[in-house]
Design an enzyme around this catalytic site. Sequence first.
Site, PDB file in Angstrom:
ATOM      1  N   CYS A   1     -47.197  -6.447 -56.491  1.00 38.88           N
ATOM      2  CA  CYS A   1     -48.125  -5.355 -56.475  1.00 38.88           C
ATOM      3  C   CYS A   1     -49.165  -5.329 -55.537  1.00 38.88           C
ATOM      4  O   CYS A   1     -49.703  -4.499 -54.994  1.00 38.88           O
ATOM      5  CB  CYS A   1     -48.780  -5.328 -58.114  1.00 38.88           C
ATOM      6  SG  CYS A   1     -49.334  -6.814 -58.621  1.00 38.88           S
TER       7      CYS A   1
ATOM      8  N   GLU B   1     -53.310 -12.608 -67.246  1.00 38.67           N
ATOM      9  CA  GLU B   1     -53.902 -11.952 -65.743  1.00 38.67           C
ATOM     10  C   GLU B   1     -55.285 -11.324 -66.329  1.00 38.67           C
ATOM     11  O   GLU B   1     -55.463 -10.352 -66.028  1.00 38.67           O
ATOM     12  CB  GLU B   1     -53.129 -10.982 -65.150  1.00 38.67           C
ATOM     13  CG  GLU B   1     -51.619 -11.540 -64.851  1.00 38.67           C
ATOM     14  CD  GLU B   1     -50.781 -10.701 -64.194  1.00 38.67           C
ATOM     15  OE1 GLU B   1     -50.671  -9.507 -64.358  1.00 38.67           O
ATOM     16  OE2 GLU B   1     -50.093 -11.362 -63.126  1.00 38.67           O
TER      17      GLU B   1
HETATM   18 ZN    ZN Z   1     -51.489  -7.317 -57.645  1.00 42.06          ZN
END
Ligand code: ZN
Length: 640
Positions: free
Chosen positions: A396, A312
């Site tokens: 998230c 990420e």
């Molecule tokens: Zn996120």
Amino acid sequence: MSSLSKSQATTSQRTVVVDTSRSPFARLRPLSLSDVRIYDAFWTPRLEINRTATIPFEYEQCESTGRLDNFRRVIGRYEGPFQGRYFNDSDVYKWLEAASWSLATHPDPALEAQVDKTIELIAAAQDKDGYLDTYFTFERVPERWTNLPVLHELYCAGHLIQAAVAHHRATSSDSLLTVATKLADHIVATFGPTAHSGACGHPEVEMALVELARDTGDERYLREAQFFIEQRGHHLPSMDGKAYDQDHAPIREQHEVVGHAVRALYLYSGVTDVSAEMGEQALEQALETLWDNFTERKVYITGGAGARYEGEAFGVDYELPNDRAYAETCAAIASVMWNWRLLLLKGEARFADMIETTLYNSVLSGVSLDGEVFFYQNPLADNGQHRRQPWFTTACCPPNIARLFASLPGYLYSTSDAGIWTHLYIASTATTMLPNGQSITLEQQTNYPWDGEVELSVQIDAPSSFSLFLRVPAWAAGARMTINSEEFTQPIEPGSYVEIRREWQSGDVVHLSLPMEVRMLVSNSHVAPDYSRVAMMRGPLVYCAEQVDNPGVDLANVVLPAQPAWETVERPDLLGGIRTIQTRALLTNPQPPDEASLYRSYNAARPTYTSTSLTAIPYYAWANREAGAMQVWLPIDRYA
Ligand SMILES: [Zn+2]
């Protein structure tokens, strides 16, 4: 030095997200979000959906996925194993933060009761020594604080603290703040120069601790945030030394934006917070270098951050693939958070420009128009496979959107010693105090981002001298302004704030006209996927071509002529009301075996085209209808 200690007794109830009102090195002071009322054709429906659909929906998700049961389990009200990932507490905290900001602008007894019930549950799950993390209970107690790089304990604590500060500021209740300070005290006792070393692999607690210090006046929390920032890059045995979590170098020696995008941008946010309190030149210089690297080499035109699926993470310079863009919604939000802190610190328009670009494109694309499905990744090209989801195992992004949107009124205006600043063009009224103590109401009327006309009227009890600052976006060359219908004759510099200093009378009106023609942008030639392509923007909005608006046309074969004649079309019926842009375009005529074979011989002849029409929509609105291809960057033929 910070002035926090001097205001020990001041527990400000101002509902601000980042309270720089007493930060000695911050240029701007925020407005309370309860002092700003948004009534905007573009944003009000979105904020209402956030309040009435997204926030309730996310609570249900926290319930149905066991995130709340994890707290009940700790106090014996749920039997069964811990559910989900080890950082799942953070989603409950982010929901609480969103709900708290929402209560600041929209009192809602039912939501408040739900918030109170959740806080009771959290408080009951806290250990006597202040420790709180539902993953590390029962058999996992011995594992507490043993794996800082991976297990997110301080990250979860950070989200609890941010939720507690929001709840305290929004409701004046200290029910959650008491839990947060107990946990923060436990952290201060556990980590520090005379205690354990190390910092969390996922930054977040740093900015939370600074805000807790601002809210309580307790300097220990600021010093703890500083401590955590200083721990990075020293090859401590309790950390991993990786660039992935920004532990590769001390913060002042970090010159390139690297590693996990959300971690990086949360860390820089915390460093900026510390900078606003401590004013250290070297720290600010590091932030400037990182910001330059980010904005000149690593951010998408949408504001999307973090190009790579792997980790990420940010890629190398100019690594910005379109279809495989990771561009996590949280990373865009983290960029808004960082740029907001930089804006408060420095009062420069480049940060507000970044906030605007990111907000209207890579953040807004993260949520569907109905507010109930979400993107985790926000690619700039797609073949119809990438669709929003109701929730994720790692969830998230959805509550991150909810907390940002619930606090959006706080991002429109600021004040400084000189006067009042307008950062975002959103129809609203703002009431605040001028530096001389006089009350002012600023009323903003606009149909932005669809058109570029913005009218600001000033209401004050008595004539007063102060400056009104208006942001002129960097793209707005040719912007014009009048004051009480008289032309403003001083230079208007795009990418800066115009300062209008005068003696203001009640009823004075400033009119800003931003040019809203379609702009075509090219990227730096090192961004290979964008080579020989253009992206279209109109105002702050990036546009994209989506298959559903272009039936029968293979978007892979569309080429723009050298000078497309873009036409803007108002479509109140489409996607909640948008303006599309349309033009005549060219269609390549792939002949067999072109379609069938992956490679073919190069042919030096000019391509032949047929004509087609092309419609593009704002990028944020894509993937709200039937699945199909989407492209932001379109090929252009300079000779056609
Ligand atoms: Zn996120």
